[in-house]
Design a protein around this motif. Structure first.
Motif, mmCIF file in Angstrom:
data_model
loop_
_atom_site.group_PDB
_atom_site.id
_atom_site.type_symbol
_atom_site.label_atom_id
_atom_site.label_comp_id
_atom_site.label_asym_id
_atom_site.label_seq_id
_atom_site.Cartn_x
_atom_site.Cartn_y
_atom_site.Cartn_z
ATOM 1 N N THR A 79 9.687 -4.834 -23.487
ATOM 2 C CA THR A 79 9.343 -3.368 -23.499
ATOM 3 C C THR A 79 9.519 -3.070 -21.998
ATOM 4 O OG1 THR A 79 8.062 -3.034 -25.251
ATOM 5 C CG2 THR A 79 7.182 -1.382 -24.273
ATOM 6 N N TRP A 80 9.012 -3.977 -21.354
ATOM 7 C CA TRP A 80 8.423 -3.438 -19.712
ATOM 8 C C TRP A 80 9.443 -4.726 -18.688
ATOM 9 C CZ3 TRP A 80 4.409 -4.013 -22.699
ATOM 10 C CH2 TRP A 80 3.972 -2.692 -22.681
ATOM 11 N N VAL A 81 9.844 -4.652 -17.988
ATOM 12 C CA VAL A 81 10.210 -5.056 -17.053
ATOM 13 C C VAL A 81 8.929 -4.773 -15.643
ATOM 14 C CG1 VAL A 81 12.201 -5.335 -14.765
ATOM 15 C CG2 VAL A 81 12.612 -4.816 -17.212
ATOM 16 N N ILE A 82 8.762 -5.804 -15.615
ATOM 17 C CA ILE A 82 7.348 -5.924 -13.969
ATOM 18 C C ILE A 82 8.459 -6.453 -12.969
ATOM 19 C CG2 ILE A 82 5.714 -7.016 -13.325
ATOM 20 C CD1 ILE A 82 4.785 -7.379 -16.483
ATOM 21 N N HIS A 83 8.768 -5.159 -11.938
ATOM 22 C CA HIS A 83 9.523 -6.023 -10.601
ATOM 23 C C HIS A 83 8.640 -6.663 -9.372
ATOM 24 C CE1 HIS A 83 12.515 -3.617 -12.235
ATOM 25 N NE2 HIS A 83 11.816 -2.872 -12.911
ATOM 26 N N THR A 84 8.590 -7.721 -9.047
ATOM 27 C CA THR A 84 8.463 -8.286 -8.087
ATOM 28 C C THR A 84 9.064 -8.639 -6.779
ATOM 29 O OG1 THR A 84 6.030 -9.602 -7.325
ATOM 30 C CG2 THR A 84 8.141 -10.477 -8.509
ATOM 31 N N VAL A 85 8.494 -8.516 -5.367
ATOM 32 C CA VAL A 85 9.092 -9.050 -4.586
ATOM 33 C C VAL A 85 8.837 -10.253 -3.729
ATOM 34 C CG1 VAL A 85 10.177 -8.476 -2.057
ATOM 35 C CG2 VAL A 85 9.701 -7.046 -3.508
ATOM 36 N N GLY A 86 9.570 -11.396 -4.318
ATOM 37 C CA GLY A 86 9.097 -12.699 -3.680
ATOM 38 C C GLY A 86 9.236 -12.804 -2.161
ATOM 39 N N PRO A 87 8.869 -13.855 -0.877
ATOM 40 C CA PRO A 87 8.477 -13.890 0.122
ATOM 41 C C PRO A 87 9.406 -14.792 -0.014
ATOM 42 C CG PRO A 87 7.359 -15.499 -1.087
ATOM 43 C CD PRO A 87 7.489 -14.633 -1.521
ATOM 44 N N ASN A 88 10.492 -14.278 1.588
ATOM 45 C CA ASN A 88 12.164 -14.649 1.878
ATOM 46 C C ASN A 88 11.444 -15.904 2.846
ATOM 47 O OD1 ASN A 88 14.661 -15.780 2.603
ATOM 48 N ND2 ASN A 88 15.228 -13.391 2.200
ATOM 49 N N TRP A 89 11.446 -16.958 2.469
ATOM 50 C CA TRP A 89 11.858 -18.193 3.256
ATOM 51 C C TRP A 89 12.760 -17.783 4.614
ATOM 52 C CZ3 TRP A 89 8.524 -22.330 3.030
ATOM 53 C CH2 TRP A 89 9.400 -23.541 3.950
ATOM 54 N N HIS A 90 14.329 -17.751 4.621
ATOM 55 C CA HIS A 90 14.795 -18.160 5.697
ATOM 56 C C HIS A 90 14.748 -16.312 6.546
ATOM 57 C CE1 HIS A 90 17.694 -19.946 3.374
ATOM 58 N NE2 HIS A 90 17.890 -19.584 2.037
ATOM 59 N N ARG A 91 13.819 -15.957 6.041
ATOM 60 C CA ARG A 91 13.410 -14.828 7.282
ATOM 61 C C ARG A 91 11.386 -14.580 7.089
ATOM 62 N NH1 ARG A 91 15.119 -8.917 3.859
ATOM 63 N NH2 ARG A 91 17.308 -8.931 3.396
ATOM 64 N N GLY A 92 11.711 -16.527 7.395
ATOM 65 C CA GLY A 92 9.956 -16.722 7.523
ATOM 66 C C GLY A 92 9.058 -16.052 7.143
ATOM 67 N N GLN A 93 8.558 -15.811 6.199
ATOM 68 C CA GLN A 93 8.165 -15.824 5.051
ATOM 69 C C GLN A 93 7.684 -16.457 4.226
ATOM 70 O OE1 GLN A 93 10.028 -12.465 3.142
ATOM 71 N NE2 GLN A 93 10.016 -11.428 4.271
ATOM 72 N N ARG A 94 7.496 -17.789 4.373
ATOM 73 C CA ARG A 94 6.411 -18.695 4.383
ATOM 74 C C ARG A 94 4.515 -19.047 3.980
ATOM 75 N NH1 ARG A 94 10.622 -22.570 8.399
ATOM 76 N NH2 ARG A 94 12.440 -21.242 7.705
ATOM 77 N N ASP A 95 4.127 -18.103 3.377
ATOM 78 C CA ASP A 95 3.120 -18.300 3.386
ATOM 79 C C ASP A 95 2.665 -18.058 1.871
ATOM 80 O OD1 ASP A 95 0.432 -17.750 2.622
ATOM 81 O OD2 ASP A 95 -0.023 -15.745 3.913
ATOM 82 N N PRO A 96 2.600 -19.661 1.342
ATOM 83 C CA PRO A 96 2.622 -20.051 0.087
ATOM 84 C C PRO A 96 1.563 -18.261 -0.866
ATOM 85 C CG PRO A 96 1.567 -21.514 0.954
ATOM 86 C CD PRO A 96 1.730 -20.764 2.123
ATOM 87 N N GLN A 97 0.658 -18.116 -0.145
ATOM 88 C CA GLN A 97 -0.567 -17.103 -0.809
ATOM 89 C C GLN A 97 0.640 -15.239 -1.083
ATOM 90 O OE1 GLN A 97 -3.516 -16.214 1.830
ATOM 91 N NE2 GLN A 97 -4.499 -18.073 0.923
ATOM 92 N N LEU A 98 1.989 -15.598 -0.031
ATOM 93 C CA LEU A 98 2.066 -14.328 -0.923
ATOM 94 C C LEU A 98 2.878 -14.897 -2.048
ATOM 95 C CD1 LEU A 98 4.157 -13.287 2.638
ATOM 96 C CD2 LEU A 98 2.661 -11.825 1.136
#
Length: 177
Positions: A79-98
């Motif tokens: 019925t739905w698509v839920i879109h979420t943006v994960g952190p990109n390790w290669h761009r330095g987004q390495r916070d596990p909380q993200l």
């Protein structure tokens, strides 16, 4: 309502018979590679139109990492698509909380919609460079700790490759933290 079944399978998330599937989207919400591309292709033009509408209204600068938003599912069996943006390790987004926030926010959106079944991919484990074992551990911990988990009947991790499936099987077999 009660205790949700949490499981991992190898498969194609675009054919899942659940209320909502989660799209590992990029912040533009306009399709991309990997699972994002597969979902947009299978859903057809209505999904892209809804995503464009979100960009024009609620998210003119794109969906931030760790947040989630829902659209209809177009031609998909859900019925739905839920879109979420994960952190990109290669761009330095390495916070596990993200990364944990992606799973938490998606579950919250699903519960707000009234969904009782949801399927997740391995968010950020593909081209975004996070190790599948880390993604699996954080995903399973986030799901198990979600305050509204009892509202769901099924949380399924639908994984593209056997090695990623094994990582999720390992995380699911571990004792809750």
């Amino acid at each position: 309502m009660g205790t949700a079944v949490i499981e991992a399978v190898t498969g194609d998330i675009t054919i899942e018979q659940v209320d909502a599937i989660v799209n590992a989207a990029n912040s533009a919400l306009l399709g991309g590679g990997g699972v994002d591309s597969a979902i947009h292709r299978a859903a057809g033009p209505r999904l892209l139109a809804e995503c464009r509408g979100l960009r024009e209204t609620a998210y003119p600068d794109g969906l931030p990492v760790g947040q989630a938003v829902a659209t209809g599912a177009g031609w998909l069996p859900c019925t739905w698509v839920i879109h979420t943006v994960g952190p990109n390790w290669h761009r330095g987004q390495r916070d596990p909380q993200l990364l944990s926030a992606c799973f938490t926010a998606s579950l919250t959106v699903a519960c707000d919609l009234g969904a009782v079944s949801i399927a997740f991919p391995a968010i950020s484990a593909g081209v975004y460079g996070w190790a599948p074992t880390t993604v699996a551990r954080l995903a399973v911990e986030a799901v198990r700790a979600h305050p509204r988990l009892a509202e769901l009947e099924l949380v399924r991790f639908v994984l593209f490759s056997p090695p990623t499936r094994r990582a999720f099987d390992g995380a699911l077999s571990s004792e809750p933290a």
